[in-house]
Write an enzyme that holds these catalytic residues in place. Sequence first.
Site, mmCIF file in Angstrom:
data_model
loop_
_atom_site.group_PDB
_atom_site.id
_atom_site.type_symbol
_atom_site.label_atom_id
_atom_site.label_comp_id
_atom_site.label_asym_id
_atom_site.label_seq_id
_atom_site.Cartn_x
_atom_site.Cartn_y
_atom_site.Cartn_z
ATOM 1 C CG ASN A 144 -0.684 5.555 -0.893
ATOM 2 O OD1 ASN A 144 -1.585 5.203 -1.639
ATOM 3 N ND2 ASN A 144 -0.874 5.797 0.387
ATOM 4 C CD GLU A 161 -3.081 -0.662 0.035
ATOM 5 O OE1 GLU A 161 -3.246 0.523 -0.335
ATOM 6 O OE2 GLU A 161 -3.720 -1.601 -0.455
ATOM 7 N NE ARG A 195 -4.937 4.552 -8.090
ATOM 8 C CZ ARG A 195 -4.207 3.486 -8.306
ATOM 9 N NH1 ARG A 195 -4.194 2.498 -7.448
ATOM 10 N NH2 ARG A 195 -3.471 3.394 -9.381
#
Length: 149
Positions: free
Chosen positions: A50, A46, A106
Amino acid sequence: MQNQMTVIFDADTENEAFARNTVAAFCALLDPTVDQINDIKTAVSEAVTNCIVHAYPDKSTRGKITITTTISDDSVHIVISDTGVGIDDVSSAMQPFFTTKPEQERSGMGFTVMESFTDSLTVEQNKPSGTIVSMTKTIRGADWKENRH
């Protein structure tokens, strides 16, 4: 016991699996459970995603992502940083469902996922630009040291 590694790689989608597997392999020194290693891999994935999606919007220039992983006694501390555009409002970005890329579908759950799979999470600006994500995960319980052979 303390041990540390640092890796630096291009902020490219193809490197996301490399990042999570490298950190997971390094954490194997602590003899984690399958669930613990999956938690670490998910949180790293994650954070790296990002960086890839948000830190370097100008895809003509490849930015870098740095991961420093430190094993100390019974825990692993992971610091993932970039030198990209940074986050305008960290507290808003950490709220569930907040996204700056709704057109890319997203979900805005990245920081929430990272927080749920680690014992601590901090996000800060990397002055003058970029972001630093720090996560800690305890691997061994207090009884590990007592039962160690």
